[in-house]
Design a protein around this motif. Structure first.
Motif, PDB file in Angstrom:
ATOM      1  N   ARG A  34       0.844  -1.211   0.000  1.00 27.74           N
ATOM      2  CA  ARG A  34       0.000   0.000   0.000  1.00 27.74           C
ATOM      3  C   ARG A  34       0.871   1.251   0.000  1.00 27.74           C
ATOM      4  NH1 ARG A  34      -3.763  -3.185   2.247  1.00 27.74           N
ATOM      5  NH2 ARG A  34      -2.651  -3.421   4.207  1.00 27.74           N
ATOM      6  N   ARG A  35       1.967   1.210   0.741  1.00 29.95           N
ATOM      7  CA  ARG A  35       2.818   2.399   0.852  1.00 29.95           C
ATOM      8  C   ARG A  35       3.602   2.680  -0.431  1.00 29.95           C
ATOM      9  NH1 ARG A  35       5.602   1.867   6.860  1.00 29.95           N
ATOM     10  NH2 ARG A  35       3.639   1.689   8.005  1.00 29.95           N
ATOM     11  N   HIS A  36       4.092   1.620  -1.050  1.00 28.86           N
ATOM     12  CA  HIS A  36       5.058   1.836  -2.140  1.00 28.86           C
ATOM     13  C   HIS A  36       4.584   1.362  -3.514  1.00 28.86           C
ATOM     14  CE1 HIS A  36       7.793   2.984   1.001  1.00 28.86           C
ATOM     15  NE2 HIS A  36       7.611   1.834   1.601  1.00 28.86           N
ATOM     16  N   GLY A  74      17.968  -4.053   4.998  1.00 29.33           N
ATOM     17  CA  GLY A  74      17.789  -2.703   5.517  1.00 29.33           C
ATOM     18  C   GLY A  74      18.853  -1.726   5.039  1.00 29.33           C
ATOM     19  N   GLU A  75      19.688  -2.185   4.090  1.00 27.67           N
ATOM     20  CA  GLU A  75      20.661  -1.255   3.505  1.00 27.67           C
ATOM     21  C   GLU A  75      19.941  -0.527   2.391  1.00 27.67           C
ATOM     22  OE1 GLU A  75      23.338  -4.217   2.256  1.00 27.67           O
ATOM     23  OE2 GLU A  75      24.084  -4.629   4.271  1.00 27.67           O
ATOM     24  N   GLY A  76      19.739   0.766   2.543  1.00 29.05           N
ATOM     25  CA  GLY A  76      18.897   1.490   1.597  1.00 29.05           C
ATOM     26  C   GLY A  76      17.436   1.295   1.981  1.00 29.05           C
ATOM     27  N   THR A  77      16.565   1.853   1.161  1.00 30.32           N
ATOM     28  CA  THR A  77      15.138   1.795   1.501  1.00 30.32           C
ATOM     29  C   THR A  77      14.483   0.564   0.885  1.00 30.32           C
ATOM     30  OG1 THR A  77      14.519   3.049  -0.455  1.00 30.32           O
ATOM     31  CG2 THR A  77      15.016   4.308   1.553  1.00 30.32           C
ATOM     32  N   PHE A  78      13.369   0.171   1.487  1.00 27.68           N
ATOM     33  CA  PHE A  78      12.603  -0.940   0.928  1.00 27.68           C
ATOM     34  C   PHE A  78      12.100  -0.563  -0.470  1.00 27.68           C
ATOM     35  CE2 PHE A  78       8.438  -2.861   0.128  1.00 27.68           C
ATOM     36  CZ  PHE A  78       8.784  -4.196   0.146  1.00 27.68           C
TER      37      PHE A  78
END
Lengths: 194, 125
Positions: A34-36, A74-78
């Motif tokens: 939903r967010r991305h 968690g390196e960088g954004t999802f």
């Protein structure tokens, strides 16, 4: 009870949601979609995919992301991670359709007439991208939309590094001319709608 | 410098994609696909477990285990007879090994255990 859980999930950070999704919690992953979802679909459209095709590839990308969620550290954004998955899936699809080779063309014709006729399109990113040749568009989107380096983009596209660099340079020149023709004051407030 | 500024601005523009009007519907479609895949996976795991259990049970039955256990039971009877002379409380051994019922109980437990183990392995994959 379910509503409370949903509310709790909605309040979590992306990294926490990824942790939950890694345990098989599909509702947590649904919240990430939903967010991305929109940004991934928009990226694919900006690469040149038709809306329905972009939606198909974006769905596949999210399913792939769920299956490989433990790879996300968690390196960088999802969002960036899923976008890179989506971009690679789209390129694979182009390869299957034997259209990837078109991207190597130095200056494939863009529909300049249509773009110029649309005053709105001339100042938003999506409109400006339409003025780019397919190869320029894909290279610029890969490098600035997914954060791939030139070398990574070249590898993903199976193109020589020099070709990617020249596509990016030409693409940037065209975008600069379209996005900031008179100081670019209106740029920030007038983004494309996908 | 202007070049760098423009590239940063471009990155921001790419990052700030607007919410599409059918974003909720899209998320729903992805969740349905996830759920469908999960259901299919559970069926597959269950079917694999049953299949593994059947194969395991047939292997047990085909390997003359009944006779082996019965002969073991006879041995146990002899042993328990000896033990009875030592202590009368050892009679439970003879009752435990009498008949082939224990074989079927063991087979059933083996089927359950194999099915469970197979399910776990597939789930981990």
């Amino acid at each position: 009870m379910a509503g409370a859980t949903q509310l709790r999930i909605a309040s979590l950070h992306d990294v926490e949601l990824c942790g939950l999704a890694a345990t098989g919690e599909r509702r947590a992953f649904g919240e990430l979609v939903r967010r991305h979802g929109s940004s991934v679909r928009a990226l694919l459209r900006r690469m040149g995919a038709q809306p329905s095709q972009a939606d198909d590839v974006a769905q596949d990308a999210f399913i792939t992301a769920f299956e490989r969620i433990t790879d996300f550290r968690g390196e960088g954004t999802f969002a960036g991670w899923v976008k890179r998955i989506a971009a690679r899936l789209y390129l694979k699809r182009l390869q299957r359709e034997r259209r990837l080779g078109e991207l190597a063309a130095e200056s494939a014709p863009a529909d300049e007439g249509q773009v110029a006729a649309d005053a709105e399109a001339a100042i938003d990113l999506d409109g400006a991208l339409k003025a780019l040749a397919p190869g320029e568009r894909v290279c610029v989107t890969l490098c600035f939309g997914t954060g791939l380096s030139h070398a990574e983009a070249a590898e993903a596209l199976n193109l020589p590094l020099g070709t990617v660099k020249s596509h990016v340079k030409r693409g940037l020149d065209k975008l600069r001319a379209r996005l900031a023709p008179a100081g670019g004051a209106s740029l920030e407030g007038r983004r494309g709608n996908g | 410098m202007a070049e760098v500024d423009f590239e940063r601005r471009l990155e921001r523009l790419f990052a700030d994609a607007p919410e599409l009007p059918d974003a909720a519907a899209f998320a729903g479609r992805v969740e349905r696909r996830l759920n469908t895949g999960w259901t299919a996976r559970r069926w597959l795991i269950g079917a694999a477990g049953v299949g593994g259990g059947i194969i395991g049970a047939s292997q047990i039955v085909m390997s003359n285990l009944v006779q082996r256990v019965e002969s073991a039971g006879d041995s146990a009877k002899v042993l328990s007879a000896g033990l009875t002379q030592i202590t009368p409380r050892a009679e439970w051994l003879t009752s435990l090994y009498s008949g082939g019922a224990v074989v079927w109980i063991a087979s059933a437990l083996a089927i359950v255990a194999m099915g469970f183990a197979l399910s776990r392995v597939i789930e981990e994959l």
